[in-house]
Design a protein around this motif. Structure first.
Motif, PDB file in Angstrom:
ATOM      1  N   LYS A 158       0.843  -1.201   0.000  1.00 17.80           N
ATOM      2  CA  LYS A 158       0.000   0.000   0.000  1.00 17.80           C
ATOM      3  C   LYS A 158       0.875   1.245   0.000  1.00 17.80           C
ATOM      4  O   LYS A 158       1.755   1.409   0.846  1.00 17.80           O
ATOM      5  CB  LYS A 158      -0.915  -0.004   1.229  1.00 17.80           C
ATOM      6  CG  LYS A 158      -1.899   1.166   1.224  1.00 17.80           C
ATOM      7  CD  LYS A 158      -2.973   1.029   2.296  1.00 17.80           C
ATOM      8  CE  LYS A 158      -2.396   1.108   3.684  1.00 17.80           C
ATOM      9  NZ  LYS A 158      -3.463   1.149   4.718  1.00 17.80           N
ATOM     10  N   VAL A 159       0.642   2.116  -0.983  1.00 17.14           N
ATOM     11  CA  VAL A 159       1.353   3.395  -1.108  1.00 17.14           C
ATOM     12  C   VAL A 159       0.314   4.451  -1.449  1.00 17.14           C
ATOM     13  O   VAL A 159      -0.480   4.268  -2.374  1.00 17.14           O
ATOM     14  CB  VAL A 159       2.432   3.355  -2.214  1.00 17.14           C
ATOM     15  CG1 VAL A 159       3.235   4.647  -2.224  1.00 17.14           C
ATOM     16  CG2 VAL A 159       3.344   2.153  -2.066  1.00 17.14           C
ATOM     17  N   ALA A 160       0.314   5.543  -0.727  1.00 13.80           N
ATOM     18  CA  ALA A 160      -0.626   6.643  -0.970  1.00 13.80           C
ATOM     19  C   ALA A 160      -2.069   6.162  -0.986  1.00 13.80           C
ATOM     20  O   ALA A 160      -2.898   6.662  -1.758  1.00 13.80           O
ATOM     21  CB  ALA A 160      -0.278   7.367  -2.277  1.00 13.80           C
ATOM     22  N   GLY A 161      -2.357   5.167  -0.171  1.00 13.23           N
ATOM     23  CA  GLY A 161      -3.719   4.677  -0.038  1.00 13.23           C
ATOM     24  C   GLY A 161      -4.179   3.738  -1.133  1.00 13.23           C
ATOM     25  O   GLY A 161      -5.330   3.305  -1.140  1.00 13.23           O
ATOM     26  N   GLN A 162      -3.290   3.391  -2.070  1.00 12.45           N
ATOM     27  CA  GLN A 162      -3.693   2.499  -3.165  1.00 12.45           C
ATOM     28  C   GLN A 162      -2.912   1.197  -3.114  1.00 12.45           C
ATOM     29  O   GLN A 162      -1.736   1.163  -2.731  1.00 12.45           O
ATOM     30  CB  GLN A 162      -3.540   3.177  -4.522  1.00 12.45           C
ATOM     31  CG  GLN A 162      -2.135   3.624  -4.894  1.00 12.45           C
ATOM     32  CD  GLN A 162      -1.274   2.534  -5.509  1.00 12.45           C
ATOM     33  OE1 GLN A 162      -1.729   1.758  -6.341  1.00 12.45           O
ATOM     34  NE2 GLN A 162      -0.014   2.482  -5.100  1.00 12.45           N
ATOM     35  N   ILE A 163      -3.579   0.126  -3.500  1.00 12.68           N
ATOM     36  CA  ILE A 163      -2.979  -1.190  -3.671  1.00 12.68           C
ATOM     37  C   ILE A 163      -3.387  -1.689  -5.049  1.00 12.68           C
ATOM     38  O   ILE A 163      -4.561  -1.570  -5.439  1.00 12.68           O
ATOM     39  CB  ILE A 163      -3.455  -2.185  -2.588  1.00 12.68           C
ATOM     40  CG1 ILE A 163      -2.888  -1.803  -1.218  1.00 12.68           C
ATOM     41  CG2 ILE A 163      -3.074  -3.623  -2.944  1.00 12.68           C
ATOM     42  CD1 ILE A 163      -3.405  -2.667  -0.064  1.00 12.68           C
ATOM     43  N   ARG A 164      -2.433  -2.231  -5.793  1.00 11.87           N
ATOM     44  CA  ARG A 164      -2.747  -2.758  -7.121  1.00 11.87           C
ATOM     45  C   ARG A 164      -2.618  -4.273  -7.128  1.00 11.87           C
ATOM     46  O   ARG A 164      -1.619  -4.829  -6.648  1.00 11.87           O
ATOM     47  CB  ARG A 164      -1.820  -2.158  -8.184  1.00 11.87           C
ATOM     48  CG  ARG A 164      -2.284  -2.470  -9.614  1.00 11.87           C
ATOM     49  CD  ARG A 164      -1.482  -1.727 -10.669  1.00 11.87           C
ATOM     50  NE  ARG A 164      -0.141  -2.270 -10.823  1.00 11.87           N
ATOM     51  CZ  ARG A 164       0.961  -1.709 -10.347  1.00 11.87           C
ATOM     52  NH1 ARG A 164       0.907  -0.576  -9.656  1.00 11.87           N
ATOM     53  NH2 ARG A 164       2.148  -2.259 -10.543  1.00 11.87           N
ATOM     54  N   VAL A 165      -3.627  -4.935  -7.659  1.00 14.08           N
ATOM     55  CA  VAL A 165      -3.607  -6.392  -7.815  1.00 14.08           C
ATOM     56  C   VAL A 165      -2.737  -6.733  -9.009  1.00 14.08           C
ATOM     57  O   VAL A 165      -2.992  -6.276 -10.123  1.00 14.08           O
ATOM     58  CB  VAL A 165      -5.035  -6.944  -8.015  1.00 14.08           C
ATOM     59  CG1 VAL A 165      -5.002  -8.458  -8.230  1.00 14.08           C
ATOM     60  CG2 VAL A 165      -5.926  -6.586  -6.821  1.00 14.08           C
ATOM     61  N   ALA A 166      -1.672  -7.522  -8.776  1.00 14.63           N
ATOM     62  CA  ALA A 166      -0.759  -7.883  -9.866  1.00 14.63           C
ATOM     63  C   ALA A 166       0.290  -8.853  -9.333  1.00 14.63           C
ATOM     64  O   ALA A 166       0.884  -8.570  -8.294  1.00 14.63           O
ATOM     65  CB  ALA A 166      -0.067  -6.645 -10.436  1.00 14.63           C
ATOM     66  N   PRO A 167       0.513  -9.961 -10.041  1.00 17.55           N
ATOM     67  CA  PRO A 167      -0.256 -10.462 -11.170  1.00 17.55           C
ATOM     68  C   PRO A 167      -1.326 -11.434 -10.687  1.00 17.55           C
ATOM     69  O   PRO A 167      -1.329 -11.849  -9.527  1.00 17.55           O
ATOM     70  CB  PRO A 167       0.815 -11.203 -11.977  1.00 17.55           C
ATOM     71  CG  PRO A 167       1.699 -11.800 -10.910  1.00 17.55           C
ATOM     72  CD  PRO A 167       1.729 -10.772  -9.794  1.00 17.55           C
ATOM     73  N   VAL A 168      -2.224 -11.806 -11.602  1.00 19.17           N
ATOM     74  CA  VAL A 168      -3.142 -12.924 -11.374  1.00 19.17           C
ATOM     75  C   VAL A 168      -2.757 -14.008 -12.366  1.00 19.17           C
ATOM     76  O   VAL A 168      -2.661 -13.743 -13.566  1.00 19.17           O
ATOM     77  CB  VAL A 168      -4.609 -12.501 -11.577  1.00 19.17           C
ATOM     78  CG1 VAL A 168      -5.539 -13.705 -11.405  1.00 19.17           C
ATOM     79  CG2 VAL A 168      -4.985 -11.374 -10.613  1.00 19.17           C
ATOM     80  N   TYR A 169      -2.521 -15.217 -11.868  1.00 20.37           N
ATOM     81  CA  TYR A 169      -2.046 -16.276 -12.766  1.00 20.37           C
ATOM     82  C   TYR A 169      -2.613 -17.630 -12.359  1.00 20.37           C
ATOM     83  O   TYR A 169      -2.588 -18.002 -11.181  1.00 20.37           O
ATOM     84  CB  TYR A 169      -0.524 -16.366 -12.757  1.00 20.37           C
ATOM     85  CG  TYR A 169       0.003 -17.460 -13.672  1.00 20.37           C
ATOM     86  CD1 TYR A 169      -0.070 -17.327 -15.055  1.00 20.37           C
ATOM     87  CD2 TYR A 169       0.532 -18.630 -13.146  1.00 20.37           C
ATOM     88  CE1 TYR A 169       0.383 -18.333 -15.897  1.00 20.37           C
ATOM     89  CE2 TYR A 169       0.993 -19.646 -13.986  1.00 20.37           C
ATOM     90  CZ  TYR A 169       0.915 -19.496 -15.364  1.00 20.37           C
ATOM     91  OH  TYR A 169       1.362 -20.495 -16.198  1.00 20.37           O
ATOM     92  N   THR A 170      -3.126 -18.340 -13.368  1.00 19.46           N
ATOM     93  CA  THR A 170      -3.553 -19.726 -13.221  1.00 19.46           C
ATOM     94  C   THR A 170      -2.915 -20.512 -14.361  1.00 19.46           C
ATOM     95  O   THR A 170      -3.018 -20.089 -15.527  1.00 19.46           O
ATOM     96  CB  THR A 170      -5.080 -19.863 -13.323  1.00 19.46           C
ATOM     97  OG1 THR A 170      -5.697 -18.992 -12.376  1.00 19.46           O
ATOM     98  CG2 THR A 170      -5.520 -21.297 -13.045  1.00 19.46           C
ATOM     99  N   PRO A 171      -2.230 -21.617 -14.081  1.00 20.93           N
ATOM    100  CA  PRO A 171      -1.671 -22.421 -15.171  1.00 20.93           C
ATOM    101  C   PRO A 171      -2.739 -22.799 -16.194  1.00 20.93           C
ATOM    102  O   PRO A 171      -3.913 -22.984 -15.852  1.00 20.93           O
ATOM    103  CB  PRO A 171      -1.121 -23.657 -14.448  1.00 20.93           C
ATOM    104  CG  PRO A 171      -0.831 -23.171 -13.065  1.00 20.93           C
ATOM    105  CD  PRO A 171      -1.910 -22.169 -12.753  1.00 20.93           C
ATOM    106  N   ALA A 172      -2.340 -22.891 -17.452  1.00 19.83           N
ATOM    107  CA  ALA A 172      -3.294 -23.069 -18.555  1.00 19.83           C
ATOM    108  C   ALA A 172      -4.207 -24.268 -18.361  1.00 19.83           C
ATOM    109  O   ALA A 172      -5.405 -24.208 -18.664  1.00 19.83           O
ATOM    110  CB  ALA A 172      -2.527 -23.188 -19.873  1.00 19.83           C
ATOM    111  N   ASP A 173      -3.675 -25.374 -17.826  1.00 22.87           N
ATOM    112  CA  ASP A 173      -4.489 -26.577 -17.713  1.00 22.87           C
ATOM    113  C   ASP A 173      -5.466 -26.533 -16.541  1.00 22.87           C
ATOM    114  O   ASP A 173      -6.274 -27.452 -16.365  1.00 22.87           O
ATOM    115  CB  ASP A 173      -3.600 -27.820 -17.589  1.00 22.87           C
ATOM    116  CG  ASP A 173      -2.696 -27.774 -16.367  1.00 22.87           C
ATOM    117  OD1 ASP A 173      -2.409 -26.659 -15.879  1.00 22.87           O
ATOM    118  OD2 ASP A 173      -2.285 -28.845 -15.889  1.00 22.87           O
ATOM    119  N   LEU A 174      -5.434 -25.445 -15.757  1.00 29.00           N
ATOM    120  CA  LEU A 174      -6.335 -25.317 -14.605  1.00 29.00           C
ATOM    121  C   LEU A 174      -7.332 -24.173 -14.773  1.00 29.00           C
ATOM    122  O   LEU A 174      -8.095 -23.885 -13.841  1.00 29.00           O
ATOM    123  CB  LEU A 174      -5.520 -25.099 -13.322  1.00 29.00           C
ATOM    124  CG  LEU A 174      -4.590 -26.239 -12.911  1.00 29.00           C
ATOM    125  CD1 LEU A 174      -3.706 -25.812 -11.740  1.00 29.00           C
ATOM    126  CD2 LEU A 174      -5.415 -27.481 -12.539  1.00 29.00           C
TER     127      LEU A 174
END
Length: 293
Positions: free
Chosen positions: A214-230
């Protein structure tokens, strides 16, 4: 007579933050990259994103900061929103034989204006690498039914798993900006509980979602990852909703994420969860130039 804007360029991160900190914090959503990358440089070291020395720029008009940029070589130029004359002035100031600029990532109009100015001055070929959309969380909607399993914050024992998945993620999407090595990334995220895994009932990790500090009141979601076969089983939606909920609980006024506009599945998913568009960004790659003109 029109005064050509002059950028103050420095390698001193502390000086940059003294000059530009209030400006960056004034718009934490569109400035999320500048806020999170400079915070990481300060906490993890100047060369966390590569061997080159980071470079920062500040533009002031009548004593007021109106724009900034940063660059972590070999990464692309990443400015805040620029007016056309600010973009032209920056291209003019950077366009010399000693400057190797691989590209730019910025809000759509800024990126295209600067890219065209760079092409005119250097003869560089332009290629669009990616179009992305920045979203902010409005009202969170938890996907139902949830897939079997549960969320768990990643810890030191998960380091190898995180390194492997981060490497697969970077390979799958290509490099869209400042990217640290997988080992450094895993260590940094584990240090503040910055990755959540979705596990099946038997404890097998099947998806992950990371968050910036958290910086300056913001949080960024990164990364989102799921393996291809799932994929296609609801894991990504469930783990993204969990880290979004946790970010709100941690007091984030802004919960943000970027999506690739070429991926309609992820854009639809995040909107179902409650994310709403803020701005579109474009990433350009610059090919070899013919020299300043």
């Amino acid at each position: 007579m029109t005064t050509i804007p002059t950028w103050h360029i420095t390698a001193d991160l502390d000086q940059f933050l003294r000059l530009a900190g209030d400006f960056l914090r004034s718009r934490p959503a569109p400035h999320t990259l500048q806020l999170t990358v400079t915070d990481t440089l300060r906490s993890r070291g100047r060369h966390i994103y590569g061997d080159g020395d980071p470079e920062f720029g500040v533009l002031e008009r009548d004593g007021t900061v109106t724009a900034t940029f940063f660059r972590t070589p070999p990464g692309r130029l990443m400015p805040t929103r620029l007016t056309p004359d600010e973009a032209e002035a920056l291209a003019a100031q950077l366009a010399d034989p000693e400057t190797e600029l691989p590209g730019i990532m910025a809000e759509q109009d800024t990126a295209s204006t600067f890219a065209e100015a760079w092409r005119r001055r250097t003869g560089a070929e332009l290629e669009i690498n990616a179009r992305q959309r920045l979203y902010r969380l409005a009202e969170l909607t938890i996907p139902t039914p949830a897939p079997p399993g549960r969320p768990r914050v990643a810890v030191a024992k998960d380091r190898e798993q995180l390194m492997r998945w981060h490497g697969e993620f970077v390979a799958a999407i290509g490099e869209h900006g400042a990217t640290m090595g997988s080992a450094d990334w895993a260590d940094a995220r584990i240090s503040y509980g910055g990755v959540t895994l979705w596990e099946t009932p038997d404890g097998t990790p099947v998806s992950m979602a990371g968050v910036t500090a958290k910086v300056a009141g913001q949080i960024r979601v990164a990364p989102v990852y799921t393996p291809a076969d799932l994929r296609g089983r609801g894991y990504a939606g469930a783990v993204t909703a969990e880290v979004s909920r946790a970010a709100r609980t941690a007091g984030a006024a802004e919960v943000l994420l970027f999506t690739d506009l070429a991926n309609p599945t992820s854009n639809a998913l995040y909107q179902r969860i409650g994310y709403r568009p803020v701005a579109d960004f474009t990433t350009y790659d610059f090919g070899p130039g013919t020299g300043q003109r």
